[in-house]
Design an enzyme around this catalytic site. Structure first.
Site, mmCIF file in Angstrom:
data_model
loop_
_atom_site.group_PDB
_atom_site.id
_atom_site.type_symbol
_atom_site.label_atom_id
_atom_site.label_comp_id
_atom_site.label_asym_id
_atom_site.label_seq_id
_atom_site.Cartn_x
_atom_site.Cartn_y
_atom_site.Cartn_z
ATOM 1 N N GLU A 138 6.103 -10.097 -3.953
ATOM 2 C CA GLU A 138 6.950 -10.301 -2.768
ATOM 3 C C GLU A 138 6.598 -11.629 -2.109
ATOM 4 O OE1 GLU A 138 6.383 -7.410 0.326
ATOM 5 O OE2 GLU A 138 8.081 -8.152 1.510
ATOM 6 N N CYS A 193 -10.680 -0.689 7.058
ATOM 7 C CA CYS A 193 -10.584 0.774 6.954
ATOM 8 C C CYS A 193 -11.945 1.450 6.981
ATOM 9 C CB CYS A 193 -9.880 1.176 5.669
ATOM 10 S SG CYS A 193 -8.352 0.298 5.422
ATOM 11 N N LYS A 204 -2.802 7.255 9.640
ATOM 12 C CA LYS A 204 -2.149 7.687 8.395
ATOM 13 C C LYS A 204 -1.434 9.016 8.590
ATOM 14 C CE LYS A 204 -3.252 4.362 5.532
ATOM 15 N NZ LYS A 204 -2.237 3.545 4.869
ATOM 16 N N GLU A 255 11.143 7.579 7.238
ATOM 17 C CA GLU A 255 11.488 6.844 6.009
ATOM 18 C C GLU A 255 10.689 7.347 4.811
ATOM 19 O OE1 GLU A 255 10.991 5.552 9.448
ATOM 20 O OE2 GLU A 255 9.599 4.130 8.547
#
Lengths: 590, 183
Positions: free
Chosen positions: A281, A520, A363, A371
């Site tokens: 991308e 994270c 999360k 979506e």
């Protein structure tokens, strides 16, 4: 450098050091309920009082800077009595039902009360009533348990620049919460859960999914698969007394099998998949901008961190086109597990129940975004934090530390080292560059051992650049281009970086943002308490996991090649578009 | 400070008021310590602090809405509900409390027939309690609009309140104490 003595021990520390920090340096721990490392202390809880010779009253050691010749006492009858009084006052209004509290055995108030030897609460007063806010999908707040230490306020405002929480009202009626004491769902909260990570008591915790997972495991009509994020394996051991940064990948897999998960996969697999999609991308945006001279949304922002996504949606909606459209590895996993893998094992999407184990609280929110149902049903059904998995293992009576090492199941389990470092700040960027650079030039990223030191550390905002030379013919238009990248962790740092980008002061091609400090590994769902030392240990563990792997680059993962060959066809293709990419929603800040 | 008296209940000037609010915000944007003066001026303009105004202040000053709300909720001077034409505030600070502030409050409640935080049905008076106007030496004190009345006796409250029903301007008569205290 002032010289002073603490409990008779001489110590010399830098100007501006507080008594609390000076004591820590020589191994003297002063109890506190509101102090947070590295952040301007406010002296709210008064538990950390000490005696300073010559001072009229006791002083709060977290806010008092040291001075030359100070003589400090941290343990005396006067101090123990004072601290006991302070904690008794807190307990006198605390809605404490320790045995049924989420924080039982993991509560700083409980610990300090025990250490001070409080036997009975001499003060009788009105108790704050349980006032539980379950309005959001990731967090639960209970004002009844809040001791008003303001750690969450500091983290939400100063570290994360979100400002969802603030003291409301006054005196006994004070509550710490959203505007006018309303529900969290009514305000711009990104659900990062850093508040839950620093809360000393049970006033802010994650929405518990444990019962939901047990129920699925007992349901004979469901095939329950589990994915674990990379950051979990460097921290789960802490739930069982192992030091921070102990890698427990093998034991974690063994424990998951013993809990009843029929198939144990790895979010790392879809982290590799994310890298392929996200790198392609980026290259397609660069192609558009450089070769076709068309407007392209640059810099491209990473999209793995759901708190960051929501932050952009609230605070920088004009940058939504810059966000990579790639779903996070968690959501790619859900979509692929319920389509590609389900078909392989002859199941329908709704017969597969996908559980994630994440170092993250946001999360839980991400999984419920409308979506996120490209398989036809909700792609990820339940999200456990590292802490919740630790608790489930304990519930099941598994002796975690003595478990043998086991390996994950094939197909959606195989991963490269690039996926492991997704858990660290700068890791996604390194992983993406390992792939993007090789696509453009046909050569390995020219950094020793594939590490880009400049974006690996704990600095809040980091930058690096790579000049592209000797490209393969397809990408010759990028010849001589210097690719500039930036990395930010903690939304406060992201906010500073965004302002620089917005004003045009800084120009980048690719920007990685992770919501939580350290990435994270420092997520809102990790075992408590996450200090900078803990963050560093976990980061080191993830780099160790990466360098120990045979395959270090996402595009070299054989199972990634297989899924493109068998199912997805090509990166950014029709199937990818449907299953692996997503869109975002502009949200109002107030 | 902007001299604007709210004509409560009338929506006529809403658009003008928003324009004035924007002028204030333009002046204070980016200045440290802007929040409280902006809130004070806004309350003076609108008569209270409506949610829409607070949200606008939050956005324009770049302050989290939770912080704006926190400040509004902390100071009893601020109100998020519409008030009557005259605001009666009874001091229950330490000095006033020990010298009979509570009895004065009871007398006013009885006289107006409303509780603390309420407005009379004719919208003439709103009643609130406050903490210290800085007039402790002459406790117990009450404030009606900008006037401080000192050494108030419960039997005298009717007389004090009646003045405001007839008077048009807020400038006090002889009985009104020193003005502008507690700001």
């Amino acid at each position: 450098m002032p010289k002073l003595t603490i409990d008779g021990k001489p110590v010399e520390v830098a100007d501006g050091t507080t008594i609390l920090e000076a004591a820590k340096e020589i191994g003297i721990r002063i109890p506190t309920l509101c102090y947070l490392e590295g952040i301007q202390a406010i002296g709210a809880c008064r538990v950390c009082v000490v005696e300073v010779e010559g001072a009229r009253t006791l002083v709060a050691s977290c806010v008092m800077p040291v001075a030359e010749g100070m003589k400090i006492i941290t343990n005396s009858k006067r101090l123990r009595d004072a601290r006991r009084t302070v904690v008794e006052l807190l307990l006198s209004e605390h809605d404490g039902n320790c045995q049924t509290c989420e924080r039982n055995n993991d509560c700083e108030l409980q610990t300090v009360a025990y250490e001070l030897g409080i036997k009975n609460i001499t003060f009788e007063g009105i108790k704050t009533k349980a006032d539980v806010d379950t309005s959001t999908v990731a967090l639960v707040r209970d004002n009844g348990k809040c001791i008003k230490c303001r750690r969450c306020v500091t983290v939400c405002n100063q570290v994360q620049a979100v400002g969802a929480l603030f003291p409301q009202f006054r005196g006994f009626k004070t509550v710490i919460g959203p505007a006018f004491g309303k529900d969290l769902s009514t305000v711009a909260c990104v659900q990062c859960g850093q508040c839950a990570a620093v809360c000393p008591v049970g006033a802010i915790v994650e929405q518990n999914h444990i019962e939901r997972v047990w129920k699925a495991l007992d349901d004979k009509t469901k095939t329950v698969v589990v994915q674990t994020a990379p950051g979990v394996r460097a921290a789960l051991g802490e739930c069982f007394g192992l030091p921070a940064g102990t890698l427990v990948t093998g034991k974690m897999v063994a424990a998951l099998r013993r809990l009843g998960f029929s198939t144990v996969f790895d979010t790392n697999f879809t982290a590799d998949l994310t890298i392929i999609e996200e790198a392609m991308e980026l290259l397609s945006r660069l192609k558009k901008a450089v070769k076709e001279r068309q407007p392209a949304a640059l810099p491209q922002f990473t999209s793995c961190s759901p708190g960051w996504i929501k932050y952009v949606e609230y605070f920088y909606p004009e940058f939504i086109p810059n966000l990579s459209t790639c779903k996070s590895p968690q959501q790619m996993f859900g979509a692929v597990a319920k389509t590609y893998w389900a078909k392989k094992v002859g199941k329908k999407p709704d017969e597969v129940f996908v559980v994630s184990v994440m170092p993250c609280v946001a999360k839980k929110f991400e999984a419920t975004r409308p979506e996120m149902n490209s398989s036809g049903v909700q792609d990820v059904d339940a999200v456990l934090t590292t802490r919740e998995l630790g608790r489930m293992i304990k519930q099941a009576g598994i002796d975690f530390v003595s478990l043998p090492d086991e390996t994950v199941d094939r197909v959606l389990g195989t991963s490269s080292g690039a996926a492991d470092i997704f858990a660290n700040t700068g890791g996604v960027m390194q992983a993406a560059l390992r792939t993007a650079y090789e696509v453009i030039t046909g050569r390995e990223l020219p950094f020793e051992n594939l590490y880009i030191e400049a974006i690996a550390g704990m600095e809040g905002i980091k930058e690096a650049s790579v000049t592209i030379t000797d490209t393969v013919p397809e990408w010759s238009f990028l010849e001589g281009v210097t690719m500039k990248v930036a990395v930010a962790h903690g939304l406060g740092n992201a906010n500073r970086l965004m302002e620089k980008i917005k004003s045009g002061e800084s120009i980048y091609h690719f920007v990685e943002v992770m919501t939580c400090p350290g990435g994270c590994i420092g997520g809102g769902g990790q075992p408590r308490f996450t200090t900078d030392a803990v963050r560093k240990s976990r980061i080191k563990a993830m780099y160790k996991e990466d360098s120990g792997k045979k395959v270090r680059k996402s595009h070299d993962n054989p199972k990634i090649k297989q899924i493109y060959g068998e199912f997805l066809n090509m990166p950014l293709g029709e199937k990818s578009h449907h299953l692996l990419h997503t869109k975002y929603t502009s949200r109002s800040r107030v | 400070m902007i001299e604007m008296k709210c004509d409560c209940g009338s929506e006529i000037n809403e658009r003008d008021l928003v324009k004035q609010l924007d002028a204030i915000l333009d002046e204070y944007r980016g200045k440290p310590g802007a929040l409280i003066p902006v809130l004070q001026m806004s309350q003076k303009m609108f008569g209270y602090l409506p949610e829409s105004v607070l949200k606008r202040i939050s956005l324009e000053l770049g302050k989290p809405y939770s912080e704006v709300a926190g400040v509004v909720g902390f100071y009893s001077f601020f109100s998020t509900v519409p008030r009557g034409r005259h605001l009666v505030r009874v001091c229950l600070g330490t000095a006033c409390y020990v010298r009979g502030g509570k009895q004065v409050l009871e007398a006013i409640k009885k006289n107006l027939g409303i509780d603390v935080g309420e407005t009379t049905p004719d919208r003439n008076f709103s009643l609130e309690v406050a903490r210290c106007f800085g007039a402790c030496g002459l406790a117990p004190a009450i404030m009606v609009d900008d006037d401080v009345h000192q050494r108030v006796k419960p039997v005298k409250v009717g007389e004090i309140l009646n003045q405001y029903l007839t008077k048009k301007t807020k400038k006090g008569k002889k009985s009104a104490g020193k003005k502008g205290a507690g700001k």
